[in-house]
Design an enzyme around this catalytic site. Structure first.
Site, mmCIF file in Angstrom:
data_model
loop_
_atom_site.group_PDB
_atom_site.id
_atom_site.type_symbol
_atom_site.label_atom_id
_atom_site.label_comp_id
_atom_site.label_asym_id
_atom_site.label_seq_id
_atom_site.Cartn_x
_atom_site.Cartn_y
_atom_site.Cartn_z
ATOM 1 N N TYR A 95 0.742 -1.182 0.049
ATOM 2 C CA TYR A 95 -0.126 -0.052 0.012
ATOM 3 C C TYR A 95 0.911 1.276 0.085
ATOM 4 C CZ TYR A 95 -4.270 -2.361 -0.194
ATOM 5 O OH TYR A 95 -5.369 -2.970 -0.389
ATOM 6 N N GLU A 137 -8.725 -6.788 4.438
ATOM 7 C CA GLU A 137 -7.881 -7.817 3.647
ATOM 8 C C GLU A 137 -7.300 -8.769 4.690
ATOM 9 O OE1 GLU A 137 -5.673 -5.906 0.507
ATOM 10 O OE2 GLU A 137 -7.599 -5.327 -0.252
ATOM 11 N N ARG A 206 -4.776 -15.376 -13.334
ATOM 12 C CA ARG A 206 -6.306 -15.336 -13.728
ATOM 13 C C ARG A 206 -7.210 -15.680 -12.693
ATOM 14 N NH1 ARG A 206 -3.886 -12.657 -16.852
ATOM 15 N NH2 ARG A 206 -3.832 -12.730 -19.153
ATOM 16 N N GLN A 207 -8.455 -15.315 -12.704
ATOM 17 C CA GLN A 207 -9.413 -15.679 -11.901
ATOM 18 C C GLN A 207 -10.313 -16.677 -12.533
ATOM 19 O OE1 GLN A 207 -8.955 -12.045 -11.675
ATOM 20 N NE2 GLN A 207 -7.225 -12.751 -10.116
ATOM 21 N N TYR A 208 -10.853 -17.692 -12.110
ATOM 22 C CA TYR A 208 -11.876 -18.621 -12.714
ATOM 23 C C TYR A 208 -12.719 -19.160 -11.597
ATOM 24 C CZ TYR A 208 -8.534 -18.760 -16.508
ATOM 25 O OH TYR A 208 -7.684 -18.633 -17.464
ATOM 26 N N SER A 209 -13.993 -18.958 -11.877
ATOM 27 C CA SER A 209 -15.106 -19.520 -11.175
ATOM 28 C C SER A 209 -14.839 -20.779 -10.848
ATOM 29 C CB SER A 209 -16.546 -19.317 -11.651
ATOM 30 O OG SER A 209 -16.780 -17.879 -12.011
ATOM 31 N N THR A 278 -20.357 -20.937 -15.553
ATOM 32 C CA THR A 278 -19.601 -21.753 -14.498
ATOM 33 C C THR A 278 -19.919 -21.340 -13.313
ATOM 34 O OG1 THR A 278 -17.737 -19.963 -14.979
ATOM 35 C CG2 THR A 278 -17.515 -22.180 -15.980
HETATM 36 C C1 HEM Z 1 -7.638 -4.427 -8.662
HETATM 37 C C2 HEM Z 1 -8.717 -0.398 -6.249
HETATM 38 C C3 HEM Z 1 -4.398 -0.820 -3.919
HETATM 39 C C4 HEM Z 1 -3.112 -4.590 -6.924
HETATM 40 C C5 HEM Z 1 -8.409 -3.484 -7.970
HETATM 41 C C6 HEM Z 1 -9.601 -2.874 -8.571
HETATM 42 C C7 HEM Z 1 -9.771 -1.679 -7.872
HETATM 43 C C8 HEM Z 1 -8.629 -1.662 -7.157
HETATM 44 C C9 HEM Z 1 -11.034 -1.022 -7.847
HETATM 45 C C10 HEM Z 1 -10.540 -3.670 -9.555
HETATM 46 C C11 HEM Z 1 -11.264 -4.652 -9.065
HETATM 47 C C12 HEM Z 1 -12.129 -5.457 -9.905
HETATM 48 O O1 HEM Z 1 -11.501 -6.214 -10.656
HETATM 49 O O2 HEM Z 1 -13.319 -5.253 -10.242
HETATM 50 C C13 HEM Z 1 -7.412 -0.407 -5.218
HETATM 51 C C14 HEM Z 1 -7.474 0.783 -4.318
HETATM 52 C C15 HEM Z 1 -6.460 0.545 -3.648
HETATM 53 C C16 HEM Z 1 -5.507 -0.565 -4.352
HETATM 54 C C17 HEM Z 1 -8.541 1.990 -4.063
HETATM 55 C C18 HEM Z 1 -5.780 1.582 -2.485
HETATM 56 C C19 HEM Z 1 -6.300 2.226 -1.715
HETATM 57 C C20 HEM Z 1 -3.751 -1.888 -4.593
HETATM 58 C C21 HEM Z 1 -2.382 -2.394 -4.031
HETATM 59 C C22 HEM Z 1 -2.052 -3.378 -4.788
HETATM 60 C C23 HEM Z 1 -3.171 -3.657 -5.666
HETATM 61 C C24 HEM Z 1 -1.549 -1.901 -2.726
HETATM 62 C C25 HEM Z 1 -0.795 -4.357 -4.790
HETATM 63 C C26 HEM Z 1 0.435 -3.644 -5.369
HETATM 64 C C27 HEM Z 1 -4.574 -4.939 -7.497
HETATM 65 C C28 HEM Z 1 -4.520 -5.892 -8.528
HETATM 66 C C29 HEM Z 1 -5.579 -5.803 -8.897
HETATM 67 C C30 HEM Z 1 -6.592 -4.822 -8.161
HETATM 68 C C31 HEM Z 1 -3.110 -6.920 -8.733
HETATM 69 C C32 HEM Z 1 -6.318 -6.724 -9.979
HETATM 70 C C33 HEM Z 1 -6.283 -6.070 -11.329
HETATM 71 C C34 HEM Z 1 -6.036 -6.904 -12.472
HETATM 72 O O3 HEM Z 1 -6.753 -7.723 -12.859
HETATM 73 O O4 HEM Z 1 -4.836 -6.778 -12.814
HETATM 74 N N1 HEM Z 1 -7.852 -2.633 -7.200
HETATM 75 N N2 HEM Z 1 -6.576 -1.241 -5.179
HETATM 76 N N3 HEM Z 1 -4.063 -2.747 -5.354
HETATM 77 N N4 HEM Z 1 -5.725 -4.462 -7.437
HETATM 78 FE FE1 HEM Z 1 -5.992 -2.736 -6.265
#
Ligand code: HEM
Length: 398
Positions: A95, A137, A206-209, A278
């Site tokens: 974070y 989390e 990847r996410q899978y149900s 799925t």
């Molecule tokens: C996905 C917000 C911090 C890594 C997401 C999504 C949102 C979000 C809205 C999309 C969720 C979905 O798939 O519907 C935030 C907010 C954060 C935050 C508001 C801070 C307050 C972080 C941090 C990390 C991170 C610290 C790690 C370095 C990811 C990853 C995904 C994700 C890997 C999945 C995205 C993908 O499909 O590549 N986050 N996030 N996030 N977030 Fe965060």
């Protein structure tokens, strides 16, 4: 606690973020990955390339800013994202890194409009928002680990069976390499798969149900083959072509807030398009196992017979239900059915009990059309649950 002044600054600058939000997050991701390329092991590169992730993050930050003095309004959305974060291994130590680059990106894009006072206020607000995510989390990590058969991060699983379900969908049965049982899940939840494809620099997730009712010995996922040249298709093509019985995959524990309560007595309608079947099939099989008296309507739309998965399994489960109805709607020519064509309000009205709670899953256009049709036939929105595959592009704060 944030001071009133900080709250005022953040709320008054939030509309500026709305206008420049995606610009800021696009800049943010570029700087973040330049400085911390190891994070590319966690993020989905396909979502990045399509700009979907940037939009999702921008929407969330904007919504959080609007609600900075009543963050509890965001809790359902936070939980949804936290499930995804937990399933991908996002940890508290990530974070501050994200916060640092978000502030740098705000400064870069807003230039002289980003005064020290504004940056200070956003830094503090980010800290508060981040703490909400970290706390939710942490609870999820604890729950995943302490559950019977559970574990915290990724764990190695072996493929024990691979089954072609249709011309496009193949199922993989996954068993823990250490032969332990698998932790239980709610029907509709997903797992993350992490793969290291030879020749690729970073791991892909990847996410899978989960696509069956819970059984303690294995998980099943059913993967649609996406076009190989499409970045979205890299993992599915790899799974289809290269992964076989005896191979291993890394898997994180089940997650997600799209699930049904199997034991409820209310009628339920499970509506799916394509591979969206799925989670719906998992719900159907779980209800047939545990609550066979519940009225269930299972509606599946597929392009044609060749790509129609789980036809036999659905029929088998229907026979276990005391009051189950199943409909198949082929989009293309099907001389045997008057249902051929798109699933519309007229068809849905004849199929669904008005008192049903509805679950919808499928491609975005399908979902939008089905949800509109359900509303049109009088199903209240609070009884319509849906899941997009991919980052949610909108976030409900009311
Ligand atoms: C996905 C917000 C911090 C890594 C997401 C999504 C949102 C979000 C809205 C999309 C969720 C979905 O798939 O519907 C935030 C907010 C954060 C935050 C508001 C801070 C307050 C972080 C941090 C990390 C991170 C610290 C790690 C370095 C990811 C990853 C995904 C994700 C890997 C999945 C995205 C993908 O499909 O590549 N986050 N996030 N996030 N977030 Fe965060």
């Amino acid at each position: 606690m944030l001071s009133q002044k900080t709250i005022d600054i953040v709320k008054s600058t939030a509309p500026v973020l709305e206008v420049t939000g995606t610009e800021i997050t696009t800049r943010f991701y570029k700087m973040l990955f330049d400085a911390h390329p190891e994070l590319l092991n966690i993020f989905n590169h396909a979502n990045q390339q399509q700009g979907r992730q940037q939009t999702a993050l921008a929407n969330t930050v904007y919504a959080a800013a609007q609600n900075i003095d009543k963050l509890e309004a965001l809790l359902p959305a936070v939980k949804n994202i936290a499930h995804k974060h937990r399933s991908l291994g996002v940890k508290a130590e990530h974070y501050p890194i994200v916060g640092e680059f978000l502030l740098k990106a705000i400064k870069d894009v807003l230039k002289e409009d980003a005064t020290d006072e504004i940056l200070q206020a956003w830094g503090e607000a980010y800290g508060v928002i981040a703490n909400v995510f970290i706390s939710v989390e942490n609870d999820m990590y604890n729950e995943a680990e302490t559950k019977e058969g559970g574990w915290e991060d990724f764990k190695e699983f072996t493929i024990i069976k691979k089954v072609e379900e249709s011309a496009l969908i193949t199922s993989f049965y996954l068993q823990p390499k250490d032969q332990s049982i698998v932790s239980s899940y709610l029907p509709g939840q997903y797992i993350s798969i992490r793969v290291q494809i030879p020749g690729q620099e970073y791991t892909l997730n990847r996410q899978y149900s989960l696509s069956s009712a819970y059984t303690p010995e294995w998980y099943r996922i059913s993967v649609k083959r996406e076009a190989e040249h499409d970045p979205k298709g890299q993992v599915s093509t790899y799974l289809h072509d290269k992964i076989d019985v005896g191979d291993s995959l890394e898997v994180s524990a089940p997650a997600g807030d799209f699930y049904c309560d199997v034991n409820e007595p209310t009628p339920i309608a499970l509506i799916s398009g394509g591979v969206g079947v799925t989670p719906m099939y998992s719900m159907l099989a779980s209800i047939a196992d545990k609550n066979a008296a519940r009225p269930v309507t299972f509606i599946h739309a597929a392009r044609n017979k060749e790509v129609h998965a789980f036809a036999e399994e659905v029929t088998e489960n229907m026979s276990k239900l005391e009051n189950g109805k199943s409909y198949v709607v082929y989009e293309q020519d099907d001389a045997n059915s008057e249902l051929t064509g798109y699933l519309n309000a007229d068809k849905l009205e004849k199929m669904i009990d008005q008192n049903s709670v509805c679950y919808v899953c499928g491609p975005v256009a399908f979902m939008e059309s089905v949800i509109q049709s359900l509303v049109k036939i009088g199903i209240p929105t609070e009884r319509i649950n849906y899941e997009f595959f991919g980052p949610s592009l909108a976030i409900e704060t009311k």
